[in-house]
Design an enzyme around this catalytic site. Structure first.
Site, short mmCIF file in Angstrom:
data_model
loop_
_atom_site.label_atom_id
_atom_site.label_comp_id
_atom_site.label_asym_id
_atom_site.label_seq_id
_atom_site.Cartn_x
_atom_site.Cartn_y
_atom_site.Cartn_z
N HIS A 132 -3.11 6.52 4.63
CA HIS A 132 -3.44 7.15 3.34
C HIS A 132 -4.92 7.51 3.30
O HIS A 132 -5.76 6.66 3.60
CB HIS A 132 -3.15 6.19 2.20
CG HIS A 132 -1.70 5.90 2.00
ND1 HIS A 132 -1.17 5.59 0.77
CD2 HIS A 132 -0.66 5.90 2.86
CE1 HIS A 132 0.13 5.38 0.88
NE2 HIS A 132 0.47 5.55 2.14
N TYR A 158 -1.90 12.24 1.77
CA TYR A 158 -2.57 12.16 0.48
C TYR A 158 -1.60 12.54 -0.62
O TYR A 158 -0.51 13.05 -0.36
CB TYR A 158 -3.84 13.03 0.44
CG TYR A 158 -3.64 14.48 0.79
CD1 TYR A 158 -3.61 14.89 2.12
CD2 TYR A 158 -3.49 15.44 -0.20
CE1 TYR A 158 -3.43 16.23 2.45
CE2 TYR A 158 -3.31 16.78 0.12
CZ TYR A 158 -3.27 17.15 1.46
OH TYR A 158 -3.07 18.47 1.78
N HIS A 203 5.09 11.90 -5.00
CA HIS A 203 5.32 10.69 -5.79
C HIS A 203 6.24 10.92 -6.99
O HIS A 203 6.06 10.34 -8.04
CB HIS A 203 3.98 10.09 -6.23
CG HIS A 203 3.93 8.61 -6.07
ND1 HIS A 203 4.40 7.74 -7.02
CD2 HIS A 203 3.49 7.83 -5.05
CE1 HIS A 203 4.24 6.49 -6.60
NE2 HIS A 203 3.71 6.53 -5.40
N GLU A 253 12.32 6.09 -0.78
CA GLU A 253 11.72 4.77 -1.02
C GLU A 253 12.21 4.14 -2.33
O GLU A 253 12.01 2.95 -2.55
CB GLU A 253 10.19 4.84 -0.98
CG GLU A 253 9.57 5.57 -2.13
CD GLU A 253 8.05 5.71 -1.99
OE1 GLU A 253 7.61 6.48 -1.12
OE2 GLU A 253 7.32 5.06 -2.75
N ARG A 274 12.92 7.74 4.08
CA ARG A 274 11.82 6.85 3.67
C ARG A 274 12.39 5.51 3.20
O ARG A 274 12.17 5.09 2.04
CB ARG A 274 11.03 7.52 2.55
CG ARG A 274 10.31 8.77 2.99
CD ARG A 274 9.00 8.48 3.66
NE ARG A 274 8.01 8.01 2.71
CZ ARG A 274 7.18 6.99 2.94
NH1 ARG A 274 7.23 6.30 4.06
NH2 ARG A 274 6.29 6.63 2.03
MG MG Z 1 5.74 7.58 -1.39
#
Ligand code: MG
Length: 390
Positions: A132, A158, A203, A253, A274
């Site tokens: 990151h 990022y 995100h 995720e 993920r």
């Molecule tokens: Mg993520």
């Protein structure tokens, strides 16, 4: 061999994630399974912001497992996951993950071999990682990107710009974020050159139409992947983004198990899976999800944002699977103090520990000095004060 004790250690190490200054104390749950032969297996069951729920489930599972044979990993996974009757979300699947990982570690220790050997043996020598970037603005991101490039990293991640610049997170303006992310990415690509892989993690902040617009606009800058463009539970919404964006898509995720991955794998709405082993039932489930993806040309990008226990579990699985893609990598220094031999990245790669089991050392006495009750995750709001996705 019999299980004599299942212990859950909720630990707080302080420290903050760079993108969320002062917002949130880092908390993890370490699971230890001890046996009558003196062996201890280690797993992780962290679920940020819902840790006390996980601890409650671990109490149920511990009661079930004491006195039992730890060799039967698949059987105990079924008892934990199918045996509840309920369809299970992340609270239960994180608890199951902690137990599952500890049983794999224990099996490796009992047999004197690394976990990657139990999973089929190595398919590669080392594991490529991405890291990151620190910073919110294009200038800050470029500065860190050049330093990371110099250190040998070839894959840099990022988040969307203008998304974390106010603390608390009360200024969500998706149109501003889209504008700045497009302009910033052009500058980052120019600064790092063509050789570096760039990864953007949106995100889940955008609507499907916003995510499609942004993804399409980012195509000229050739991303390695475009992560979590939207909240992924509705495959139709993901299809909208998929159809309009010519970039590899990464997501998963937030999923708890193979049945949540199934529609996006089968409809080929994703390129990089993920999976978070800590939230999705551990190594046993992660290996199956990746096998499902293998049939569709999908590769791994295991989520890692927790302790070195998850880090090493990821590495052992990465080393053994045929469809490895890339590994997310974080070295949270306050957590590393509790794991003296935790592996570190070198020139863009990490080499897993050679075992037995995960091969990871853990300072239990030091960890017990840092108990945690876990904290609520940071929340995000629109300018008018309404809750926004994060
Ligand atoms: Mg993520």
């Amino acid at each position: 061999m019999k299980i004599t004790e299942v212990t859950a250690l909720p630990i707080s190490v302080g420290g903050n994630y760079a993108a969320l200054a002062n917002a949130y104390e880092w908390a993890v749950i370490i699971v230890l399974i001890k046996t009558d032969e003196g062996l201890t297996g280690i797993g992780e069951a962290s679920l940020a912001g819902q840790g006390r729920g996980v601890l409650g489930i671990l109490d149920h599972f511990g009661e079930m497992l004491v006195g039992q044979d730890p060799d039967r990993i698949e059987h105990w996974w079924s008892e934990m996951v199918r045996g509840t009757f309920w369809s299970n979300g992340q609270v239960i699947m994180s608890a199951a993950a902690g137990i599952d990982m500890a049983l794999w570690d224990l099996k490796g220790k009992a047999l004197g071999v690394p976990v990657w050997s139990l999973l089929g043996g190595p398919t590669r020598e080392k594991v490529r990682v991405y890291v990151h970037l620190k910073g919110q603005t294009a200038d800050e991101l470029i500065e860190d990107a050049l330093a990371r490039k110099e250190a040998g990293y070839t894959a840099l991640r990022y988040g969307p710009m203008a998304a974390f610049e106010h603390e608390p997170l009360t200024h969500w303006d998706p149109q501003k974020s889209i504008r700045e992310t497009i302009k910033g990415t052009e500058r980052i690509r120019e600064a790092v050159g063509e050789e570096i892989d760039l990864l953007i993690d949106a995100h889940t902040m955008y609507t499907p139409a916003e995510a499609a617009y942004l993804g399409h606009a980012l195509e000229p800058f050739r991303l390695f992947f475009y992560e979590d463009p939207i909240r992924p539970l509705n495959p139709n919404s993901l299809k909208l983004v998929r159809d309009k964006v010519n970039l590899p898509i990464a997501t998963g995720e937030q999923f708890a198990h193979k049945w949540e991955f199934q529609p996006i794998i089968e409809q080929e709405l994703v390129d990089y899976l993920r999976i978070d082993l800590v939230h999705a039932g551990g190594i046993t489930e992660g290996k199956k999800i990746l096998a499902m993806g293998e049939a569709h040309g999908q590769r791994s990008a295991l989520h890692h944002a927790s302790s070195p226990v998850n880090g090493v579990a990821c590495l052992h699985l990465d080393l053994a699977i045929p469809n490895f893609g890339i590994q997310e990598w974080m070295e949270l220094e306050p957590l590393y103090e509790l794991f003296p031999n935790a592996p570190r990245a070198n020139a863009g790669y990490v080499t897993p520990l050679s075992g037995p089991g995960f091969g990871l050392e853990f300072d239990e006495a030091e960890a017990r000095k840092r108990p945690s009750r876990d904290a609520r995750l940071p929340q995000r709001y629109w300018l008018d004060g309404a809750h926004a996705d994060y």
